[in-house]
Design a protein around this motif. Structure first.
Motif, PDB file in Angstrom:
ATOM      1  N   ALA A   1       0.835  -1.207   0.000  1.00 42.89           N
ATOM      2  CA  ALA A   1       0.000   0.000   0.000  1.00 42.89           C
ATOM      3  C   ALA A   1       0.865   1.250   0.000  1.00 42.89           C
ATOM      4  N   MET A   2       0.401   2.260  -0.706  1.00 40.00           N
ATOM      5  CA  MET A   2       1.075   3.554  -0.713  1.00 40.00           C
ATOM      6  C   MET A   2       0.552   4.409   0.437  1.00 40.00           C
ATOM      7  N   TYR A   3       1.349   5.382   0.843  1.00 39.19           N
ATOM      8  CA  TYR A   3       0.920   6.294   1.912  1.00 39.19           C
ATOM      9  C   TYR A   3      -0.356   6.998   1.458  1.00 39.19           C
ATOM     10  N   PRO A   4      -1.409   7.024   2.298  1.00 41.08           N
ATOM     11  CA  PRO A   4      -2.721   7.526   1.862  1.00 41.08           C
ATOM     12  C   PRO A   4      -2.712   8.901   1.196  1.00 41.08           C
ATOM     13  N   VAL A   5      -1.959   9.849   1.748  1.00 39.10           N
ATOM     14  CA  VAL A   5      -1.936  11.192   1.149  1.00 39.10           C
ATOM     15  C   VAL A   5      -1.359  11.133  -0.265  1.00 39.10           C
ATOM     16  N   LEU A   6      -0.317  10.353  -0.443  1.00 36.77           N
ATOM     17  CA  LEU A   6       0.300  10.237  -1.758  1.00 36.77           C
ATOM     18  C   LEU A   6      -0.620   9.508  -2.732  1.00 36.77           C
ATOM     19  N   TYR A   7      -1.256   8.440  -2.260  1.00 38.97           N
ATOM     20  CA  TYR A   7      -2.142   7.689  -3.157  1.00 38.97           C
ATOM     21  C   TYR A   7      -3.333   8.551  -3.577  1.00 38.97           C
ATOM     22  N   ASP A   8      -3.895   9.293  -2.648  1.00 42.39           N
ATOM     23  CA  ASP A   8      -5.045  10.142  -2.980  1.00 42.39           C
ATOM     24  C   ASP A   8      -4.670  11.165  -4.047  1.00 42.39           C
ATOM     25  N   TYR A   9      -3.472  11.744  -3.913  1.00 41.16           N
ATOM     26  CA  TYR A   9      -3.023  12.727  -4.898  1.00 41.16           C
ATOM     27  C   TYR A   9      -2.852  12.071  -6.265  1.00 41.16           C
ATOM     28  N   ILE A  10      -2.199  10.925  -6.283  1.00 42.57           N
ATOM     29  CA  ILE A  10      -1.939  10.236  -7.539  1.00 42.57           C
ATOM     30  C   ILE A  10      -3.235   9.752  -8.191  1.00 42.57           C
ATOM     31  N   ALA A  11      -4.166   9.259  -7.376  1.00 35.75           N
ATOM     32  CA  ALA A  11      -5.429   8.746  -7.914  1.00 35.75           C
ATOM     33  C   ALA A  11      -6.245   9.839  -8.593  1.00 35.75           C
TER      34      ALA A  11
ATOM     35  N   ASP B   1      -3.765   0.616  -3.239  1.00 33.12           N
ATOM     36  CA  ASP B   1      -4.790   1.505  -2.660  1.00 33.12           C
ATOM     37  C   ASP B   1      -4.977   1.169  -1.174  1.00 33.12           C
ATOM     38  N   PRO B   2      -4.498   2.016  -0.257  1.00 29.17           N
ATOM     39  CA  PRO B   2      -4.579   1.695   1.168  1.00 29.17           C
ATOM     40  C   PRO B   2      -6.008   1.613   1.695  1.00 29.17           C
ATOM     41  N   SER B   3      -6.942   2.306   1.056  1.00 27.24           N
ATOM     42  CA  SER B   3      -8.327   2.275   1.544  1.00 27.24           C
ATOM     43  C   SER B   3      -8.955   0.903   1.345  1.00 27.24           C
TER      44      SER B   3
ATOM     45  N   GLU C   1      -3.934   2.570   7.187  1.00 29.70           N
ATOM     46  CA  GLU C   1      -4.093   3.993   7.487  1.00 29.70           C
ATOM     47  C   GLU C   1      -2.736   4.653   7.706  1.00 29.70           C
ATOM     48  N   LYS C   2      -2.761   5.970   7.847  1.00 30.72           N
ATOM     49  CA  LYS C   2      -1.510   6.715   8.044  1.00 30.72           C
ATOM     50  C   LYS C   2      -0.712   6.179   9.234  1.00 30.72           C
ATOM     51  N   GLU C   3      -1.432   5.883  10.300  1.00 29.80           N
ATOM     52  CA  GLU C   3      -0.772   5.435  11.535  1.00 29.80           C
ATOM     53  C   GLU C   3      -0.097   4.074  11.378  1.00 29.80           C
ATOM     54  N   ASP C   4      -0.409   3.366  10.295  1.00 31.31           N
ATOM     55  CA  ASP C   4       0.184   2.051  10.058  1.00 31.31           C
ATOM     56  C   ASP C   4       1.536   2.144   9.363  1.00 31.31           C
ATOM     57  N   PHE C   5       1.964   3.354   9.036  1.00 32.74           N
ATOM     58  CA  PHE C   5       3.245   3.565   8.367  1.00 32.74           C
ATOM     59  C   PHE C   5       4.310   3.980   9.378  1.00 32.74           C
ATOM     60  N   ALA C   6       5.516   3.443   9.182  1.00 31.04           N
ATOM     61  CA  ALA C   6       6.659   3.853  10.012  1.00 31.04           C
ATOM     62  C   ALA C   6       7.262   5.147   9.454  1.00 31.04           C
TER      63      ALA C   6
ATOM     64  N   TRP D   1       6.816   7.435   5.355  1.00 30.50           N
ATOM     65  CA  TRP D   1       5.876   7.413   4.229  1.00 30.50           C
ATOM     66  C   TRP D   1       6.243   6.371   3.170  1.00 30.50           C
ATOM     67  N   HIS D   2       7.445   5.824   3.265  1.00 32.33           N
ATOM     68  CA  HIS D   2       7.856   4.759   2.352  1.00 32.33           C
ATOM     69  C   HIS D   2       7.432   3.376   2.832  1.00 32.33           C
ATOM     70  N   HIS D   3       7.420   3.166   4.157  1.00 34.05           N
ATOM     71  CA  HIS D   3       7.349   1.816   4.711  1.00 34.05           C
ATOM     72  C   HIS D   3       6.191   1.622   5.691  1.00 34.05           C
ATOM     73  N   ILE D   4       5.471   0.514   5.501  1.00 33.64           N
ATOM     74  CA  ILE D   4       4.440   0.115   6.456  1.00 33.64           C
ATOM     75  C   ILE D   4       5.129  -0.542   7.649  1.00 33.64           C
ATOM     76  N   LYS D   5       4.585  -0.354   8.840  1.00 39.48           N
ATOM     77  CA  LYS D   5       5.149  -0.998  10.024  1.00 39.48           C
ATOM     78  C   LYS D   5       5.161  -2.516   9.840  1.00 39.48           C
ATOM     79  N   PRO D   6       6.170  -3.201  10.400  1.00 41.49           N
ATOM     80  CA  PRO D   6       6.356  -4.630  10.133  1.00 41.49           C
ATOM     81  C   PRO D   6       5.114  -5.499  10.285  1.00 41.49           C
ATOM     82  N   GLU D   7       4.451  -5.435  11.435  1.00 36.21           N
ATOM     83  CA  GLU D   7       3.290  -6.306  11.655  1.00 36.21           C
ATOM     84  C   GLU D   7       2.146  -5.955  10.704  1.00 36.21           C
ATOM     85  N   LYS D   8       1.966  -4.663  10.438  1.00 38.11           N
ATOM     86  CA  LYS D   8       0.921  -4.241   9.500  1.00 38.11           C
ATOM     87  C   LYS D   8       1.272  -4.676   8.082  1.00 38.11           C
ATOM     88  N   GLY D   9       2.585  -4.686   7.782  1.00 37.79           N
ATOM     89  CA  GLY D   9       3.019  -5.157   6.475  1.00 37.79           C
ATOM     90  C   GLY D   9       2.652  -6.609   6.262  1.00 37.79           C
TER      91      GLY D   9
END
Length: 362
Positions: free
Chosen positions: A288-298, A329-331, A336-341, A343-351
């Motif tokens: 998943a991409m960081y939500p703010v970035l994905y929303d802009y790109i979409a 698409d993170p949605s 969610e934003k809080e699941d990212f360590a 903006w490049h990387h999702i937290k390990p367990e969430k990944g």
């Protein structure tokens, strides 16, 4: 005049002598660090956890490790795969920082060159790899394996394709030792680590770390994973992404990614088809991409290639019986934003959770 020229030559030789000497001693990017990588590989193969030395030849490290190991599952991709606590038995992670398509091809090429493909290959597909990339990867040390894999998967017989690996390599990395910008990095490196460390041997520079210690400093694990991913606040991640968007140069997507590269889609499909024909179970993981970035790109026609990539990947995968995990698409996957360590990387367990997410197709 001759005396002046002679003095200028002597002065230039003196200055460059200092620059080259300091660059060679510090070598912050480990350009001449093969001994250090070999030492790292030896420790990892013994089961040690190794403190990350910073920049190093990732391609060479993976080449040595795969030459000595026989994993059932190999996980390929960029740094997106390095921190996930994979649940497979007997697996190895080949994570290449900022990987482009040709780096992924090189990673598969390392496996094919051994003539002993694993039972399963998981390919982490970053959303930019089907964008035109001018036919180059980031990891020069294994670039010939990418060319080898491209040839092999396009139908060139193994005996012919393998000749690519015997071609003489051109290594221009030594030119960095003449660089004044590299000299600045070298001076900063010496200031940080001191002369004793800078002058120490590869064996002395590589440190084996206990498991509890590895939770507090960046380390490399025997299975290829890394530890100690940083933690940015949501405010910082939002700020970083918005600054990136305002710059008009959106990271690996550059100033636009409006369509797919026909060359890259063909290369990628050839690779997947080749692996499946060899009896390998192939899985694709779309982080998943960081939500703010994905929303802009979409919402931007300039970056329509991201959505087109996912559509094409899912259609191609269905033709070869390949499972697609995750989604850009993170949605859709609930990331969610809080699941990212950062903006490049999702937290390990969430990944890991997102990897286990399979989008239901209508």
């Amino acid at each position: 005049m001759k005396k002046l020229i002679f003095k200028c030559v002597l002065m230039a030789a003196f200055v460059y002598g200092i620059v080259i000497s300091i660059n060679r001693i510090a070598d912050p990017a480990n350009i001449a660090g093969d001994d250090m990588v070999t030492e790292m590989a030896d420790r990892l193969l013994e089961g040690d956890i190794v403190a990350s030395p910073g920049d190093y030849n990732e391609g060479l490290l993976h080449t040595i490790l795969l030459d000595a190991k026989d994993p059932d599952t190999v996980i390929i991709g960029s740094s997106s795969v390095l921190y996930i606590p994979w649940e497979y038995d007997n697996y190895q992670v080949i994570g290449l920082s900022g990987a482009y398509l040709w780096d992924d091809l090189a990673a598969v090429g390392l496996l094919d060159a051994e003539g002993d493909l694993p039972e399963r290959v998981v390919i982490c597909v970053d959303p930019w790899i089907l964008r035109t990339d001018y036919g180059v990867g980031r990891h020069d040390s294994i670039a010939e394996y990418g060319r080898f894999e491209a040839a092999l998967s396009s139908g060139v017989p193994y005996d012919e394709a393998v000749k690519i690996l015997d071609e003489e390599k051109t290594d221009d990395s030594w030119k960095e030792f003449l660089s004044f910008s590299y000299f600045q990095s070298s001076v900063e490196y010496i200031k940080r680590w001191g002369w004793d460390y800078s002058l120490s041997s590869a064996e002395e520079k590589i440190r084996s770390i206990s498991e509890p210690e590895s939770e507090s400093i960046p380390c490399i694990l025997p299975d290829g994973r890394h530890t100690c991913l940083g933690r940015d606040s949501v405010a910082k991640m939002d700020g970083d992404v918005n600054q990136l968007i305002q710059s008009g140069h959106v990271d690996a997507f550059d100033v636009e990614f409006a369509s797919l590269s026909s060359t890259n889609t063909e290369l990628f499909e050839n690779m997947v088809r080749h692996l499946t024909e060899e009896g390998v179970t192939v899985e694709l993981y779309l982080p998943a991409m960081y939500p703010v970035l994905y929303d802009y790109i979409a919402d931007s026609e300039l970056y329509e290639g991201v959505e087109l990539s996912e559509i094409w990947l899912r259609e191609m995968a269905s033709r070869y019986g390949v499972t697609v995990r995750g989604t850009f698409d993170p949605s859709l996957s609930g990331i969610e934003k809080e699941d990212f360590a950062d903006w490049h990387h999702i937290k390990p367990e969430k990944g890991l959770e997102e990897y286990n997410f399979i989008l239901e197709q209508s």
